[in-house]
Design an enzyme around this catalytic site. Structure first.
Site, PDB file in Angstrom:
ATOM      1  CB  SER A   1      67.325  54.537  36.491  1.00  0.00           C
ATOM      2  OG  SER A   1      65.912  54.708  36.562  1.00  0.00           O
TER       3      SER A   1
ATOM      4  CE  LYS B   1      38.667  23.547  37.907  1.00  0.00           C
ATOM      5  NZ  LYS B   1      39.920  24.338  38.040  1.00  0.00           N
TER       6      LYS B   1
ATOM      7  CB  CYS C   1      38.784  27.047  40.648  1.00  0.00           C
ATOM      8  SG  CYS C   1      39.725  28.582  40.355  1.00  0.00           S
TER       9      CYS C   1
ATOM     10  CD  GLU D   1      41.662  24.348  41.312  1.00  0.00           C
ATOM     11  OE1 GLU D   1      41.449  23.726  40.257  1.00  0.00           O
ATOM     12  OE2 GLU D   1      41.597  25.597  41.379  1.00  0.00           O
TER      13      GLU D   1
END
Length: 714
Positions: free
Chosen positions: A358, A113, A174, A44
Site C-alpha cells: 500500500s 510431566k 518446560c 518436548e
C-alpha cells in the site's frame, strides 16, 4: 576433576511428520556422540512434534510414537550414549506428556510431566493428564513389541531420579521450570547434579530474557548443571519455536545455540566439571534443608557419564563460561517471522508470497520481513545448508541456477502489487511501494481498481436509485464507511486472483499459486480498525501480533542494517488507509480516525490482556500513569478508556475470522486460541463499569475544586 561432556539440542520438528522427526532426532544423537557426549537431551514431545493439538486425542499418534521409539531402541549406531527423548504415552487409559530415558537400546524409565502449560497459547490439559504426584513411581506396561525387545513387561514411570556410577540426574519439562515450586529445587537438595529440561517454548518478543533468568537463578542458588532443549521452527501452527538450546553450570552459560535459524538440527555440547557443582553446594544452610526434604526413588544405572581424563588422547578441560546472547526486539522481528515464513513456504509447497503493497508502514514491514527471510536463505545457502539448498531448488524454479543474492531470490518467490484509486491514492504512496519493490527485487504490479469500485457502487444505485457519497462530498457516515469498505474488500478479492494467476502469467515451470500475506498489526486488530474480509484477510500474517510501536523500531533498524534508506520514507509518512478522497484540505489519518494513538493502544492492550484489567481497573491504573500536574485530567483519561473499550467491544467479532498470525506479543487479541473472550458483549459490560468511572471522575473533580478553593482562601 570429574569431567562430563553433555549435549542438548534444538530440532525443527513438524507435527505428525514422524519420518522427518525421527530422522532429525537420530541425526542429533549421532552428532552428540561424535562430539564425545555421554548424555543427549531433546525437545518436548519431539517424536510426534509438540503442536499436534487435538491429534493427541487420537490413539494412532501414540502408536506411531512407539514405532519411532522402537526404531531408536533398535538402532545400534545410537548405543553408547544416554538419550532423553520426548513422546506422548497412554498409561492406565490416561494420556501423558512424557520423557523416555534410554541407554544402549533399553528404556531405563519414563518420566511424565508433572505440571502442564494451560494458558495463553497452551492447552495441554485438553490433551494430557498431569502426573501431579511428585516423587511417586509405579510400573508401566510396555507394548508387546517393546516387551520382547526390552526383555521385561514393565519399566518404572513417575517422578524419578537416576543414579549413575558417577553422578545423579533428573528431568523436568518446560512449564515445570516456570512454576514457583519447581521440581529442580527438591531434586537438587536430594543430590541431583544434572538437570534436563525438554521444552516446547514458542518465541515471544523479549521472552528469552525470562528463560535465561530462571535457569541462571535455579543453578546459581541450587548449584548444578542444567541442559535446556527446545523445539525450533514452525511446526504447523501460528507459533514459532525459537530454539536457543543452552547449558548452564552454577548460573553460568557454557553453551548456547542460535535463537533463530534455518538449520533443522542444532546440537550444543559442553564439558563440565561436576566437582564445581559439589563445591558450590557448601553452605550449611543448604545442608539443613537437604536433610529435611522428601526422598526420591532412584533408578540405579550401571553407566558412567564421565570419562577418565588419563585415558583420552587429548586431555579435556571444562568449557569456559560465555555471556548470554540476546537479540534486540528489532532483530527478533527481523528473524523470528522470517524463519516462520520460510518453514511455512517450504512445507506448504506453495510457489511464493503475494503482498498488497500500500505504501504504508504495515505492508512495508511485511515486505521487509520477507526480504529478511531471503537474506537468511541466501546466507544458509552460502554456509552449505543442504536442506535449504534442496528447498530453494524446488521453490525458485524460474532458473536452473540457485539465486546468489536476496534480491534474486525475492524476484522468484515474492510478488507485490499496488492497488490504487484515482482520487483516494496519492502519488507518494504509489512511489514508495514501487521504490521498495525495486530495492528488494520483488515482482511488482501496479493497478487501479476504480472500475471494480464503480461497478460495485452502481449495483446499489441501479437497484434502489440511491447514490452513496463520501463524507467529504456531503455523504453520511454510513455511506462513507460503506464506500471505504468496498475498496478494501475489492483489494482482498484482487489479491487472491493475482496470487493464483501471476505464476502462470510469468510462465513459472510447474505452475503453482502464491500464499497471500496479511499486513494488519496487533494494535489495529485490538481496536478493530480494519475492514472485515479486506486485505487483512489472507492466508497468514507475519505482523498480526506485533505492535505498531515495535514495527516502527524494526523499520528504523532495518533501514540501517539492511542498507535500505527507502524505509525512512515510510517512517516519516503519516499512517493512512487512503480509503477516502484526498482534497485540498483533507487527507485521511489512521490515528485521527481511531481517536487514539498507537502508543496509547499498545498500553491499553497490555493492561487489558497482560495485567487483566477491565475498564474501571484500567482507568485507575492510568490515573497513576497519565494523570498529575501538566498531564491528562481524570475526565480525559476516562474518555480515552471508555472510547477504547467501546470500539474493542463492538469490533471483537472481527477477531473470530482474523488471519492466522505469527504470535509475537503478549497482548495479542488473537481469538483462535490465545485470547478467549466473547465476541458479543452485553451493553452492561461498558455501562456498569463506565458508571463507576464517571462517579470516580466526579469525585476527583469535586476534590480538586475544594483544594483550589482552599488555596484561594489562603
Amino acid at each position: 576433576m570429574a569431567l562430563v561432556t553433555l549435549a542438548t539440542c534444538a530440532l525443527n520438528q513438524w507435527s505428525l511428520d514422524f519420518e522427518g522427526n525421527l530422522r532429525r532426532i537420530k541425526e542429533s544423537i549421532v552428532k552428540a556422540k561424535a562430539a564425545g557426549a555421554t548424555l543427549r537431551v531433546g525437545p518436548e514431545l519431539e517424536i510426534p512434534g509438540y503442536g499436534c493439538l487435538d491429534h493427541f486425542l487420537e490413539n494412532e499418534v501414540y502408536e506411531n510414537s512407539w514405532d519411532s521409539l522402537y526404531s531408536i531402541l533398535t538402532d545400534a549406531s545410537l548405543h553408547g550414549i544416554m538419550i532423553d527423548v520426548g513422546l506422548p504415552l497412554l498409561h492406565r487409559n490416561c494420556r501423558y506428556n512424557a520423557r523416555a530415558i534410554i541407554l544402549n537400546g533399553k528404556i531405563l524409565c519414563l518420566r511424565p510431566k508433572l505440571y502442564l502449560a494451560n494458558d495463553g497459547n497452551f492447552r495441554e490439559m485438553r490433551f494430557f493428564t498431569p502426573w501431579n504426584r511428585p516423587r511417586h513411581v509405579e510400573q508401566y506396561y510396555l507394548p508387546p513389541r517393546i516387551q520382547r525387545h526390552q526383555g521385561c513387561r514393565q519399566v518404572p514411570i513417575g517422578d524419578v531420579v537416576l543414579s549413575t556410577i558417577d553422578t545423579c540426574l533428573a528431568a523436568e519439562t518446560c512449564e515445570e521450570l516456570f512454576t514457583p515450586n519447581s521440581p529442580h529445587i527438591n531434586m537438587g537438595l536430594n543430590g541431583v547434579e544434572i538437570f534436563t529440561n525438554s521444552s516446547g517454548s514458542h518465541h515471544s518478543l523479549r521472552k528469552l530474557d525470562e528463560r535465561i533468568a530462571l535457569i541462571q537463578e535455579a543453578t546459581r542458588k541450587n548449584g548444578g548443571v542444567y541442559l535446556y532443549s527446545n523445539q525450533l521452527g514452525c511446526d504447523g501452527d501460528r507459533l514459532y519455536y525459537d530454539g536457543c538450546a543452552m547449558i548452564f553450570v552454577n548460573g553460568d552459560i557454557v553453551g548456547q545455540s542460535s535463537q533463530f535459524s534455518l538449520n533443522e538440527v542444532e546440537v550444543v555440547v559442553a564439558t563440565v566439571d561436576l566437582e564445581k557443582v559439589r563445591a558450590h553446594r557448601f553452605a550449611p544452610s543448604r545442608g539443613l534443608q537437604a536433610v529435611a526434604v522428601p526422598e526420591y526413588q532412584r533408578i540405579e544405572v550401571d553407566y558412567s557419564l564421565s570419562q577418565d581424563n588419563l585415558d583420552l588422547d587429548t586431555p579435556q578441560s571444562p568449557t569456559a563460561p560465555r555471556p548470554a546472547r540476546y537479540h534486540l526486539p528489532e532483530e527478533e522481528i527481523a528473524l523470528g517471522p522470517a524463519c516462520w515464513l520460510w518453514d511455512y513456504l517450504r512445507r506448504s509447497k506453495a510457489a511464493g508470497f503475494f503482498v498488497p503493497l500500500s505504501g504504508g508502514i504495515d505492508s512495508c514491514a511485511t515486505a521487509t520481513i520477507v526480504y529478511s527471510m531471503c537474506r537468511l536463505v541466501i546466507s544458509a545457502i552460502k554456509e552449505g545448508n543442504e536442506q535449504v539448498i534442496k528447498d530453494v531448488k524446488r521453490i525458485a524454479a524460474y532458473t536452473s541456477e540457485i539465486p546468489e543474492t536476496p534480491e534474486e531470490l525475492c524476484n522468484q518467490i515474492f510478488y507485490t502489487c499496488y492497488m490504487g484509486m484515482e482520487k483516494q491514492s496519492s502519488k507518494e504512496t504509489r512511489d514508495r511501494a514501487k521504490n521498495l519493490s525495486d530495492r528488494i527485487g520483488s515482482y511488482h504490479t501496479d493497478v487501479n481498481i476504480d472500475d471494480v469500485f464503480n461497478s460495485t457502487t452502481n449495483i446499489l444505485t441501479q437497484a434502489t436509485g440511491f447514490q452513496p457519497k463520501f463524507k467529504v462530498h456531503g455523504g453520511s457516515q454510513t455511506s462513507n464507511l460503506a464506500l471505504q469498505n468496498i475498496q478494501a474488500r475489492s483489494r482482498m478479492v484482487i489479491a487472491y486472483y493475482f496470487a493464483q494467476e501471476l505464476c502462470e502469467v510469468r510462465k513459472r515451470p510447474g505452475g503453482g499459486s502464491l500464499l497471500v500475506l496479511g499486513s494488519s498489526n496487533v494494535d489495529e486488530c485490538l481496536r478493530g480498525y480494519l475492514t472485515k474480509y479486506d486485505c487483512s484477510s489472507a492466508d497468514i500474517n507475519p505482523i498480526g501480533s506485533i505492535s505498531k510501536v515495535d514495527l516502527k523500531r524494526f523499520i528504523g533498524w532495518a533501514s540501517t542494517e539492511f542498507e535500505m534508506p527507502i524505509l525512512g520514507e515510510f517512517l516519516d509518512a503519516t499512517p493512512t488507509a487512503e480509503l477516502e478522497p484526498i482534497t485540498a484540505d483533507y487527507v485521511q489519518s489512521d490515528e485521527v480516525d481511531m481517536q487514539m494513538s498507537y502508543q496509547e493502544l499498545s498500553r491499553f492492550g497490555t493492561l487489558r490482556k497482560v495485567d487483566h484489567l477491565g475498564p474501571y481497573g484500567m482507568f485507575l491504573r492510568l490515573l497513576e500513569e497519565w494523570g498529575g500536574v501538566g498531564k491528562l485530567s481524570p475526565r480525559e483519561i476516562a474518555h480515552k478508556v471508555k472510547l477504547f473499550f467501546h470500539f474493542y467491544q463492538i469490533n471483537r467479532h472481527k477477531q473470530t475470522v482474523a488471519t492466522p498470525a505469527y504470535h509475537a506479543e503478549s497482548y495479542s487479541p488473537d481469538d483462535h486460541r490465545f485470547d478467549l473472550r466473547p465476541f458479543l458483549y452485553p451493553p452492561g459490560f461498558e455501562s456498569w463499569s463506565f458508571k463507576k468511572i464517571d462517579e470516580r471522575v466526579e469525585a476527583l473533580e469535586q476534590r480538586q475544586k475544594r483544594q483550589d478553593a482552599a488555596k484561594g482562601l489562603k
